[in-house]
Design a protein around this motif. Structure first.
Motif, PDB file in Angstrom:
ATOM      1  N   ASN A  12       3.130  15.101   9.049  1.00  0.00           N
ATOM      2  CA  ASN A  12       4.203  14.080   9.076  1.00  0.00           C
ATOM      3  C   ASN A  12       3.726  12.633   9.220  1.00  0.00           C
ATOM      4  O   ASN A  12       4.279  11.744   8.582  1.00  0.00           O
ATOM      5  N   PRO A  13       2.714  12.335  10.063  1.00  0.00           N
ATOM      6  CA  PRO A  13       2.335  10.920  10.200  1.00  0.00           C
ATOM      7  C   PRO A  13       1.320  10.460   9.148  1.00  0.00           C
ATOM      8  O   PRO A  13       0.694   9.417   9.321  1.00  0.00           O
ATOM      9  N   CYS A  14       1.161  11.219   8.048  1.00  0.00           N
ATOM     10  CA  CYS A  14       0.222  10.874   6.975  1.00  0.00           C
ATOM     11  C   CYS A  14      -1.214  10.753   7.499  1.00  0.00           C
ATOM     12  O   CYS A  14      -1.798   9.667   7.505  1.00  0.00           O
ATOM     13  N   PRO A  15      -1.800  11.872   7.958  1.00  0.00           N
ATOM     14  CA  PRO A  15      -3.196  11.822   8.399  1.00  0.00           C
ATOM     15  C   PRO A  15      -4.151  11.606   7.242  1.00  0.00           C
ATOM     16  O   PRO A  15      -3.784  11.920   6.101  1.00  0.00           O
TER      17      PRO A  15
ATOM     18  N   VAL B 299       0.850  -1.197   0.000  1.00  0.00           N
ATOM     19  CA  VAL B 299       0.000   0.000   0.000  1.00  0.00           C
ATOM     20  C   VAL B 299       0.886   1.247   0.000  1.00  0.00           C
ATOM     21  O   VAL B 299       0.531   2.278  -0.564  1.00  0.00           O
ATOM     22  N   CYS B 300       2.050   1.156   0.630  1.00  0.00           N
ATOM     23  CA  CYS B 300       3.012   2.269   0.691  1.00  0.00           C
ATOM     24  C   CYS B 300       4.400   1.630   0.715  1.00  0.00           C
ATOM     25  O   CYS B 300       4.546   0.475   1.120  1.00  0.00           O
ATOM     26  N   GLN B 301       5.422   2.393   0.305  1.00  0.00           N
ATOM     27  CA  GLN B 301       6.753   1.772   0.152  1.00  0.00           C
ATOM     28  C   GLN B 301       7.413   1.408   1.477  1.00  0.00           C
ATOM     29  O   GLN B 301       8.312   0.569   1.516  1.00  0.00           O
ATOM     30  N   ASP B 302       6.978   2.025   2.572  1.00  0.00           N
ATOM     31  CA  ASP B 302       7.678   1.828   3.848  1.00  0.00           C
ATOM     32  C   ASP B 302       7.314   0.476   4.478  1.00  0.00           C
ATOM     33  O   ASP B 302       6.151   0.233   4.792  1.00  0.00           O
ATOM     34  N   THR B 303       8.320  -0.362   4.641  1.00  0.00           N
ATOM     35  CA  THR B 303       8.102  -1.678   5.257  1.00  0.00           C
ATOM     36  C   THR B 303       8.156  -1.600   6.785  1.00  0.00           C
ATOM     37  O   THR B 303       7.959  -2.605   7.468  1.00  0.00           O
TER      38      THR B 303
ATOM     39  N   LYS C 218       5.647  -0.802  11.885  1.00  0.00           N
ATOM     40  CA  LYS C 218       5.350   0.613  12.185  1.00  0.00           C
ATOM     41  C   LYS C 218       6.050   1.538  11.194  1.00  0.00           C
ATOM     42  O   LYS C 218       7.283   1.564  11.101  1.00  0.00           O
ATOM     43  N   GLY C 219       5.262   2.324  10.456  1.00  0.00           N
ATOM     44  CA  GLY C 219       5.806   3.235   9.447  1.00  0.00           C
ATOM     45  C   GLY C 219       6.622   4.352  10.078  1.00  0.00           C
ATOM     46  O   GLY C 219       6.336   4.798  11.193  1.00  0.00           O
ATOM     47  N   SER C 220       7.621   4.801   9.342  1.00  0.00           N
ATOM     48  CA  SER C 220       8.547   5.801   9.883  1.00  0.00           C
ATOM     49  C   SER C 220       7.864   7.128  10.211  1.00  0.00           C
ATOM     50  O   SER C 220       8.107   7.720  11.266  1.00  0.00           O
ATOM     51  N   GLY C 221       6.996   7.611   9.314  1.00  0.00           N
ATOM     52  CA  GLY C 221       6.338   8.903   9.538  1.00  0.00           C
ATOM     53  C   GLY C 221       5.540   8.909  10.818  1.00  0.00           C
ATOM     54  O   GLY C 221       5.579   9.881  11.589  1.00  0.00           O
ATOM     55  N   SER C 222       4.819   7.807  11.065  1.00  0.00           N
ATOM     56  CA  SER C 222       3.985   7.777  12.267  1.00  0.00           C
ATOM     57  C   SER C 222       4.821   7.486  13.517  1.00  0.00           C
ATOM     58  O   SER C 222       4.550   8.028  14.591  1.00  0.00           O
ATOM     59  N   GLU C 223       5.858   6.664  13.380  1.00  0.00           N
ATOM     60  CA  GLU C 223       6.733   6.385  14.537  1.00  0.00           C
ATOM     61  C   GLU C 223       7.460   7.661  14.979  1.00  0.00           C
ATOM     62  O   GLU C 223       7.607   7.916  16.178  1.00  0.00           O
TER      63      GLU C 223
ATOM     64  N   GLN D  30      -0.775   6.462  14.285  1.00  0.00           N
ATOM     65  CA  GLN D  30      -0.770   5.396  13.289  1.00  0.00           C
ATOM     66  C   GLN D  30      -1.323   6.013  12.015  1.00  0.00           C
ATOM     67  O   GLN D  30      -2.396   6.622  12.039  1.00  0.00           O
ATOM     68  N   CYS D  31      -0.577   5.902  10.915  1.00  0.00           N
ATOM     69  CA  CYS D  31      -0.998   6.529   9.670  1.00  0.00           C
ATOM     70  C   CYS D  31      -2.246   5.846   9.101  1.00  0.00           C
ATOM     71  O   CYS D  31      -2.665   4.802   9.592  1.00  0.00           O
ATOM     72  N   TRP D  32      -2.810   6.411   8.043  1.00  0.00           N
ATOM     73  CA  TRP D  32      -4.075   5.916   7.484  1.00  0.00           C
ATOM     74  C   TRP D  32      -3.991   4.469   6.985  1.00  0.00           C
ATOM     75  O   TRP D  32      -5.020   3.827   6.780  1.00  0.00           O
ATOM     76  N   ARG D  33      -2.769   3.955   6.805  1.00  0.00           N
ATOM     77  CA  ARG D  33      -2.638   2.562   6.331  1.00  0.00           C
ATOM     78  C   ARG D  33      -3.118   1.541   7.357  1.00  0.00           C
ATOM     79  O   ARG D  33      -3.371   0.391   7.023  1.00  0.00           O
ATOM     80  N   GLY D  34      -3.104   1.917   8.621  1.00  0.00           N
ATOM     81  CA  GLY D  34      -3.573   0.984   9.639  1.00  0.00           C
ATOM     82  C   GLY D  34      -2.596  -0.127   9.983  1.00  0.00           C
ATOM     83  O   GLY D  34      -2.637  -0.677  11.071  1.00  0.00           O
ATOM     84  N   LEU D  35      -1.719  -0.485   9.062  1.00  0.00           N
ATOM     85  CA  LEU D  35      -0.581  -1.386   9.267  1.00  0.00           C
ATOM     86  C   LEU D  35      -0.675  -2.384  10.432  1.00  0.00           C
ATOM     87  O   LEU D  35       0.037  -2.264  11.436  1.00  0.00           O
ATOM     88  N   ARG D  36      -1.541  -3.356  10.306  1.00  0.00           N
ATOM     89  CA  ARG D  36      -1.570  -4.419  11.327  1.00  0.00           C
ATOM     90  C   ARG D  36      -2.233  -5.664  10.758  1.00  0.00           C
ATOM     91  O   ARG D  36      -3.075  -5.573   9.851  1.00  0.00           O
TER      92      ARG D  36
HETATM   93  S1  SF4 Z   1       3.560   7.195   7.677  1.00  0.00           S
HETATM   94 FE1  SF4 Z   1       2.445   5.437   6.842  1.00  0.00          FE
HETATM   95  S2  SF4 Z   1       1.525   6.113   4.895  1.00  0.00           S
HETATM   96 FE2  SF4 Z   1       3.074   7.645   5.523  1.00  0.00          FE
HETATM   97  S3  SF4 Z   1       4.922   7.022   4.399  1.00  0.00           S
HETATM   98 FE3  SF4 Z   1       5.031   6.040   6.441  1.00  0.00          FE
HETATM   99  S4  SF4 Z   1       4.065   4.031   6.226  1.00  0.00           S
HETATM  100 FE4  SF4 Z   1       3.528   5.259   4.404  1.00  0.00          FE
END
Ligand code: SF4
Length: 309
Positions: free
Chosen positions: A200-203, A81-85, A164-169, A288-294
């Protein structure tokens, strides 16, 4: 001499986890890590769809439409969904009806994360903090991060994987307020954190709030709150009321999707709490960004595995 298992204290008639169990934990970690990256949980999809329907600002509505289209494309192509693993985190709930070795579980989670990274050519986002050496495995010393909880009587291990995505962490905040600041201080700290976090945390985000405990516990509670399913409430009615209040207040800030203004800055505000020292009033915020990542699964002693869909 054999080693004693280091997992939770199991009940006397607990099922004993064997090799099939640890192999299944590895396979579950690999599957959950990938799933959390390519899929968006149903509650988060629904919240994004509702935000799209509700949004009154045309640019933000358009942005929410792009986010929904992004999810559709990831579904069609079975791609990220997004490049950040992210940084892999596992939240475990070990049933006391299962006799397991915690060190073997940790090793299986590491192997599973590495397997998913290798087999799906995932970007490795994890490196040494001083040398910046990247082992290309998404693992390293003390990573994946692992948190244990215990479930009385359950005969399975529940695994929640959060890359956990970098922007939200990066948008993590801790304030050790004095008790005299009370709940008003907690509200102010959450709103100031949301403003400081901005785009920054991709709201729109799920805002996790920790209150009470010790400093480290408070941050861990905030992060745990950020990965709770949308629609769930803190079981304590006072804290649940605060969740509702904070959601309205954060959305009134008008930061909006990707920080471009609008009605939806947060899809939810979740608060987790712990009793604290009489001279403390700690507040932590983690986004936690909009991806929900879980992604969540359960593994039983004989290796049977259910992945939550
Ligand atoms: S915060 Fe979430 S949506 Fe934004 S770049 Fe990082 S992983 Fe992707």
């Amino acid at each position: 001499m054999g080693h004693e298992p280091v997992g939770p204290r199991a009940s006397p008639d607990a099922a004993v986890a064997g090799t099939a169990f640890y192999d299944a934990v590895e396979a579950a970690a690999a599957a959950l890590y990938l799933r959390a990256l390519v899929d968006v949980p149903p509650d988060v999809r629904e919240a994004l769809r509702q935000a799209y329907e509700r949004e009154r600002h045309s640019v933000s509505r358009q942005l929410l439409g792009i986010i929904l289209r992004n999810i559709e494309i990831a579904d069609e192509r079975r791609t990220l969904v997004c490049q950040d693993t992210g940084t892999p985190i596992y939240y475990l709930r070990a049933g006391t009806g299962l006799y397991l070795d915690g060190a073997r579980v940790a090793d299986a989670l590491r192997r599973g994360t590495e397997r998913a990274t290798r087999e799906h050519s995932l970007r490795s986002s994890v490196c040494h903090p001083v040398t910046r050496e990247n082992p290309q495995t998404n693992t390293g010393y003390r990573i994946p991060a692992i948190h244990w909880e215990f479930a009385a009587g359950a005969d399975y291990l529940e695994v929640l994987c959060v890359p956990k995505g970098s922007g939200s962490e990066s948008m993590t905040f801790l304030r050790m307020l004095p008790p005299a600041d009370g709940v008003a201080g907690i509200r102010r700290a959450v709103l100031e954190s949301a403003v400081e976090a901005g785009a920054n945390p991709c709201p729109p985000c799920i805002v996790g709030v920790g209150i009470g405990g010790t400093a480290d516990q408070c941050v861990a509670l905030a992060k745990r709150a950020s990965v709770r399913r949308l629609g769930t409430r803190n079981p304590d009615p006072e804290v649940a009321a605060l969740e509702g209040e904070l959601l309205e207040a954060v959305n009134r800030l008008g930061i909006g999707p990707q920080g471009l203004g609008g009605d939806t800055t947060a899809l939810g505000v979740h608060v987790e709490h712990a009793y604290t020292h009489i001279t403390h009033n700690p507040v932590a915020v983690n986004m936690q960004c909009w991806r929900g990542l879980r992604a969540t699964g359960r593994v039983r002693a004989d290796g049977r595995t259910e992945i939550e869909t």
